[in-house]
Design a protein around this motif. Sequence first.
Motif, PDB file in Angstrom:
ATOM      1  N   ALA A 158      34.126  24.177  36.361  1.00  0.00           N
ATOM      2  CA  ALA A 158      32.906  24.973  36.210  1.00  0.00           C
ATOM      3  C   ALA A 158      33.207  26.466  36.315  1.00  0.00           C
ATOM      4  CB  ALA A 158      31.885  24.566  37.275  1.00  0.00           C
ATOM      5  N   GLY A 159      34.251  26.807  37.080  1.00  0.00           N
ATOM      6  CA  GLY A 159      34.630  28.211  37.247  1.00  0.00           C
ATOM      7  C   GLY A 159      33.708  28.938  38.206  1.00  0.00           C
ATOM      8  N   GLY A 160      34.291  29.792  39.027  1.00  0.00           N
ATOM      9  CA  GLY A 160      33.507  30.601  39.938  1.00  0.00           C
ATOM     10  C   GLY A 160      32.986  29.878  41.158  1.00  0.00           C
ATOM     11  N   LYS A 161      33.321  28.607  41.316  1.00  0.00           N
ATOM     12  CA  LYS A 161      32.824  27.828  42.455  1.00  0.00           C
ATOM     13  C   LYS A 161      33.719  27.979  43.689  1.00  0.00           C
ATOM     14  CE  LYS A 161      29.448  25.660  40.220  1.00  0.00           C
ATOM     15  NZ  LYS A 161      28.020  25.747  40.602  1.00  0.00           N
ATOM     16  N   LEU A 162      35.024  28.042  43.465  1.00  0.00           N
ATOM     17  CA  LEU A 162      35.970  28.149  44.567  1.00  0.00           C
ATOM     18  C   LEU A 162      36.135  29.605  44.982  1.00  0.00           C
ATOM     19  CD1 LEU A 162      36.668  25.358  43.211  1.00  0.00           C
ATOM     20  CD2 LEU A 162      38.971  25.673  44.110  1.00  0.00           C
ATOM     21  N   PRO A 163      36.437  29.855  46.249  1.00  0.00           N
ATOM     22  CA  PRO A 163      36.697  31.234  46.669  1.00  0.00           C
ATOM     23  C   PRO A 163      37.949  31.781  45.979  1.00  0.00           C
ATOM     24  CG  PRO A 163      36.309  29.788  48.566  1.00  0.00           C
ATOM     25  CD  PRO A 163      36.488  28.906  47.380  1.00  0.00           C
ATOM     26  N   ALA A 164      37.983  33.092  45.793  1.00  0.00           N
ATOM     27  CA  ALA A 164      39.161  33.748  45.218  1.00  0.00           C
ATOM     28  C   ALA A 164      40.376  33.499  46.118  1.00  0.00           C
ATOM     29  CB  ALA A 164      38.902  35.237  45.077  1.00  0.00           C
ATOM     30  N   PRO A 165      41.563  33.382  45.524  1.00  0.00           N
ATOM     31  CA  PRO A 165      41.915  33.607  44.121  1.00  0.00           C
ATOM     32  C   PRO A 165      41.848  32.347  43.263  1.00  0.00           C
ATOM     33  CG  PRO A 165      43.909  33.300  45.383  1.00  0.00           C
ATOM     34  CD  PRO A 165      42.778  33.171  46.362  1.00  0.00           C
ATOM     35  N   TYR A 166      41.127  31.318  43.721  1.00  0.00           N
ATOM     36  CA  TYR A 166      41.075  30.054  43.000  1.00  0.00           C
ATOM     37  C   TYR A 166      39.819  29.942  42.131  1.00  0.00           C
ATOM     38  CZ  TYR A 166      44.536  28.902  46.599  1.00  0.00           C
ATOM     39  OH  TYR A 166      45.632  28.917  47.420  1.00  0.00           O
ATOM     40  N   ASP A 167      39.166  31.070  41.840  1.00  0.00           N
ATOM     41  CA  ASP A 167      37.872  31.043  41.177  1.00  0.00           C
ATOM     42  C   ASP A 167      37.930  31.005  39.656  1.00  0.00           C
ATOM     43  OD1 ASP A 167      39.001  33.568  41.415  1.00  0.00           O
ATOM     44  OD2 ASP A 167      37.094  34.617  41.607  1.00  0.00           O
ATOM     45  N   LYS A 168      39.142  31.087  39.067  1.00  0.00           N
ATOM     46  CA  LYS A 168      39.252  31.020  37.606  1.00  0.00           C
ATOM     47  C   LYS A 168      38.937  29.607  37.118  1.00  0.00           C
ATOM     48  CE  LYS A 168      42.893  34.546  37.327  1.00  0.00           C
ATOM     49  NZ  LYS A 168      43.130  34.675  38.780  1.00  0.00           N
ATOM     50  N   VAL A 169      38.486  29.513  35.872  1.00  0.00           N
ATOM     51  CA  VAL A 169      38.192  28.210  35.281  1.00  0.00           C
ATOM     52  C   VAL A 169      39.464  27.380  35.172  1.00  0.00           C
ATOM     53  CG1 VAL A 169      37.433  27.013  33.194  1.00  0.00           C
ATOM     54  CG2 VAL A 169      36.201  29.045  33.999  1.00  0.00           C
ATOM     55  N   GLY A 170      39.386  26.127  35.588  1.00  0.00           N
ATOM     56  CA  GLY A 170      40.507  25.207  35.429  1.00  0.00           C
ATOM     57  C   GLY A 170      41.792  25.730  36.021  1.00  0.00           C
ATOM     58  N   PHE A 171      42.876  25.485  35.323  1.00  0.00           N
ATOM     59  CA  PHE A 171      44.180  26.029  35.668  1.00  0.00           C
ATOM     60  C   PHE A 171      44.466  27.159  34.690  1.00  0.00           C
ATOM     61  CE2 PHE A 171      46.563  22.352  37.994  1.00  0.00           C
ATOM     62  CZ  PHE A 171      45.530  22.284  38.918  1.00  0.00           C
ATOM     63  N   ALA A 189      48.797  22.998  43.204  1.00  0.00           N
ATOM     64  CA  ALA A 189      49.032  22.892  41.763  1.00  0.00           C
ATOM     65  C   ALA A 189      48.398  24.066  41.013  1.00  0.00           C
ATOM     66  CB  ALA A 189      48.482  21.564  41.250  1.00  0.00           C
ATOM     67  N   LYS A 190      47.159  24.382  41.355  1.00  0.00           N
ATOM     68  CA  LYS A 190      46.457  25.505  40.702  1.00  0.00           C
ATOM     69  C   LYS A 190      47.155  26.822  41.032  1.00  0.00           C
ATOM     70  CE  LYS A 190      41.865  27.722  40.498  1.00  0.00           C
ATOM     71  NZ  LYS A 190      41.824  27.946  39.042  1.00  0.00           N
ATOM     72  N   PHE A 191      47.511  26.996  42.286  1.00  0.00           N
ATOM     73  CA  PHE A 191      48.216  28.202  42.715  1.00  0.00           C
ATOM     74  C   PHE A 191      49.500  28.394  41.905  1.00  0.00           C
ATOM     75  CE2 PHE A 191      51.777  29.848  45.172  1.00  0.00           C
ATOM     76  CZ  PHE A 191      51.315  31.086  45.596  1.00  0.00           C
ATOM     77  N   ALA A 192      50.299  27.328  41.785  1.00  0.00           N
ATOM     78  CA  ALA A 192      51.594  27.428  41.099  1.00  0.00           C
ATOM     79  C   ALA A 192      51.413  27.695  39.612  1.00  0.00           C
ATOM     80  CB  ALA A 192      52.386  26.146  41.319  1.00  0.00           C
ATOM     81  N   TYR A 193      50.453  27.002  38.978  1.00  0.00           N
ATOM     82  CA  TYR A 193      50.223  27.206  37.536  1.00  0.00           C
ATOM     83  C   TYR A 193      49.843  28.656  37.260  1.00  0.00           C
ATOM     84  CZ  TYR A 193      48.633  26.417  32.769  1.00  0.00           C
ATOM     85  OH  TYR A 193      48.495  26.470  31.402  1.00  0.00           O
ATOM     86  N   GLU A 194      48.898  29.183  38.016  1.00  0.00           N
ATOM     87  CA  GLU A 194      48.414  30.535  37.747  1.00  0.00           C
ATOM     88  C   GLU A 194      49.416  31.603  38.167  1.00  0.00           C
ATOM     89  OE1 GLU A 194      44.465  30.479  39.450  1.00  0.00           O
ATOM     90  OE2 GLU A 194      43.722  29.160  37.856  1.00  0.00           O
ATOM     91  N   LYS A 195      50.223  31.313  39.178  1.00  0.00           N
ATOM     92  CA  LYS A 195      51.309  32.234  39.532  1.00  0.00           C
ATOM     93  C   LYS A 195      52.337  32.282  38.402  1.00  0.00           C
ATOM     94  CE  LYS A 195      54.948  33.043  42.968  1.00  0.00           C
ATOM     95  NZ  LYS A 195      55.643  32.488  44.170  1.00  0.00           N
TER      96      LYS A 195
END
Length: 426
Positions: free
Chosen positions: A63-76, A333-339
């Motif tokens: 949905a995007g924007g639901k998780l606190p930053a820095p995890y707030d981007k849509v998907g991975f 997983a999200k952290f590593a993908y976006e990093k």
Amino acid sequence: MKKSWSLTIAAIFLSATAPDGLLAQEPKPFTIGVVTFLSGAPAGPFGIPAKIAAEVFAQQVNAGGKLPAPYDKVGFGGRPIELVIIDEAGGTTKQVSELRNLVEQQSVDMIVGYTSSGDCLAVAPVAEELKTMTLLFDCGTPRIFEEADYEYVFRPVATATMDNAGAALYVNETVKKFNTYAGINQNYAWGQDAWNDFEGTLKSLRPEVTLTTSQMPKLGAGQYNTEISAILGSKPDIIHSSFWGGDLEGLVLQGAPRDLFKNATVVLTAGETAIHRQGKQIPDGTIIGARGPNGIFAPDNAYNDWFKTAYNAKSATPPSYPSYHMVQTLFAAKFAYEKAQGGDTAKTPTTEEIAAALKGATFQSPSGEVKMSLGKGNQAVQEMVYGRTKTVDGKLTFVDVIRYAPEKVNPPEGMTSHEWIKNKLK
């Protein structure tokens, strides 16, 4: 020239009349194979809560924007995630086959899974062979990275070493006088490692105490009257158990009426899952762990606030530690993908780039800070927490809560758990 002009006109017409976004290429979903118990005794207390956590994470992150930053981007990194959920029940041979199917037939991008230490030991070398990034979300045996090196296999949750070293430290600090101890643990990698770590640590702290009996029933035995009788007959002051899932529930159901918890101080290193279903049957004074700062012991932070709210909207039962382990692993997983993207959402990082981004990293989660500092950067450490049960106004609460820093309950890099414990936690 006439043909080219016709194509140009057609393109303009299609662009003008097509619904918004029809010609824009949608990002390819990032597919994650999720392996957890969907059937059998471990499903209720472990597998289903973990599955719910994975589904909540996927829905919220897409949905995007639901998780606190820095995890707030849509998907991975802008790519929606899709889950392929399979049952962990069936044993190691079946799980190896299922992993191959996920990779070779269903072409998943990543695998997140496995509660059983036996399953983790079996699938890790196969995942490495297939060069598929695999994140082990719950199994506890320290052997995974102490006996082998991996490029594609990670565990973003801590090992059971800290559970059992922490349990021994807690007993030593809070039980001032005791002379004897006993154990009941499952007879496979998890239970064997747990007992060895607890006993080794306890003996290093209190060399004068003596063992009365160590019971090792098979995983999933279900009936423990013989083992309970042996323990009661040996009259220990301390009883240690790393039972989990249906075995833990069976031990509580069968042991409590026979005063197993009344005649000794009982330590349940994975006991947090039982309090949601059997809280009224767990006597006051029982020492409970949650395999880290999870569930009832999770910290007060924005990520935990988000997770509890999102999870409770889907489940009538609060999230227990398997749920926290699952969501923490997906955070990794999200952290590593976006990093690995480096801020460029148009970039599709390779598996090797994602793996390199997670190796040795530090990230935040609903369970607090996670450091990938063991196993050459592939194994996480966290703090460990223990407390005692106390019923207040009919509600189960916890007292005498002690938090142990990661370095106090985990070996340093380059030293095995056995070596560390033998060296008196130095």
